[in-house]
Design a protein around this motif. Sequence first.
Motif, PDB file in Angstrom:
ATOM      1  N   HIS A  38      48.689  33.593  36.520  1.00  0.00           N
ATOM      2  CA  HIS A  38      48.263  32.978  35.171  1.00  0.00           C
ATOM      3  C   HIS A  38      46.800  33.167  35.151  1.00  0.00           C
ATOM      4  O   HIS A  38      45.872  33.736  34.024  1.00  0.00           O
ATOM      5  CB  HIS A  38      49.011  32.057  34.820  1.00  0.00           C
ATOM      6  N   GLN A  39      46.160  32.150  36.246  1.00  0.00           N
ATOM      7  CA  GLN A  39      44.783  32.932  36.405  1.00  0.00           C
ATOM      8  C   GLN A  39      44.474  32.473  37.533  1.00  0.00           C
ATOM      9  O   GLN A  39      44.823  32.866  38.302  1.00  0.00           O
ATOM     10  CB  GLN A  39      43.742  31.315  36.061  1.00  0.00           C
ATOM     11  N   ARG A  40      43.545  33.449  37.986  1.00  0.00           N
ATOM     12  CA  ARG A  40      42.486  34.255  39.011  1.00  0.00           C
ATOM     13  C   ARG A  40      43.481  33.066  40.065  1.00  0.00           C
ATOM     14  O   ARG A  40      42.579  31.936  39.882  1.00  0.00           O
ATOM     15  CB  ARG A  40      41.152  34.327  38.976  1.00  0.00           C
ATOM     16  N   GLY A  41      43.241  33.731  40.800  1.00  0.00           N
ATOM     17  CA  GLY A  41      44.593  32.334  42.367  1.00  0.00           C
ATOM     18  C   GLY A  41      45.227  31.821  42.085  1.00  0.00           C
ATOM     19  O   GLY A  41      45.465  30.746  42.299  1.00  0.00           O
ATOM     20  N   GLN A  42      45.480  31.559  40.570  1.00  0.00           N
ATOM     21  CA  GLN A  42      46.466  30.337  39.974  1.00  0.00           C
ATOM     22  C   GLN A  42      48.270  31.142  40.865  1.00  0.00           C
ATOM     23  O   GLN A  42      48.255  32.465  39.413  1.00  0.00           O
ATOM     24  CB  GLN A  42      46.842  30.021  38.837  1.00  0.00           C
ATOM     25  N   PHE A  43      49.083  31.148  41.432  1.00  0.00           N
ATOM     26  CA  PHE A  43      50.238  31.440  42.022  1.00  0.00           C
ATOM     27  C   PHE A  43      51.018  31.401  40.799  1.00  0.00           C
ATOM     28  O   PHE A  43      51.188  29.773  41.232  1.00  0.00           O
ATOM     29  CB  PHE A  43      50.130  32.388  42.800  1.00  0.00           C
ATOM     30  N   SER A  44      52.501  31.323  40.334  1.00  0.00           N
ATOM     31  CA  SER A  44      53.418  30.562  39.625  1.00  0.00           C
ATOM     32  C   SER A  44      54.771  31.186  40.441  1.00  0.00           C
ATOM     33  O   SER A  44      54.456  32.827  39.972  1.00  0.00           O
ATOM     34  CB  SER A  44      53.622  29.885  38.607  1.00  0.00           C
ATOM     35  N   ILE A  45      55.847  31.216  40.478  1.00  0.00           N
ATOM     36  CA  ILE A  45      57.167  31.899  40.215  1.00  0.00           C
ATOM     37  C   ILE A  45      57.156  32.546  38.514  1.00  0.00           C
ATOM     38  O   ILE A  45      56.878  31.736  37.726  1.00  0.00           O
ATOM     39  CB  ILE A  45      58.492  31.105  40.795  1.00  0.00           C
ATOM     40  N   VAL A  46      57.984  33.908  38.430  1.00  0.00           N
ATOM     41  CA  VAL A  46      57.838  34.573  37.104  1.00  0.00           C
ATOM     42  C   VAL A  46      59.008  33.307  36.265  1.00  0.00           C
ATOM     43  O   VAL A  46      60.132  32.984  37.111  1.00  0.00           O
ATOM     44  CB  VAL A  46      58.282  35.734  37.533  1.00  0.00           C
ATOM     45  N   GLU A  47      58.835  33.101  35.615  1.00  0.00           N
ATOM     46  CA  GLU A  47      59.987  32.183  34.607  1.00  0.00           C
ATOM     47  C   GLU A  47      61.034  33.352  34.115  1.00  0.00           C
ATOM     48  O   GLU A  47      61.233  34.006  33.874  1.00  0.00           O
ATOM     49  CB  GLU A  47      59.238  32.663  33.400  1.00  0.00           C
TER      50      GLU A  47
END
Length: 61
Positions: A38-47
């Motif tokens: 979502h932001q550079r370097g901020q990872f999350s599991i896909v909704e």
Amino acid sequence: MRATEVAMALGEPDIHKRVEVVRTRLKRLIDKGWLAEHQRGQFSIVEGLNGAALNGAAADH
């Protein structure tokens, strides 16, 4: 999560080389549709991802 946080959660030592290996793996998971950045370097599991996979790809993607 940041790559450093993921590396630590996986038990990797907090050294630049190992964090970069984890970052590369996270980028590959983005390409496969499992993660989002979502932001550079901020990872999350896909909704909406339910954890099931078909032939290595996200089932809901």
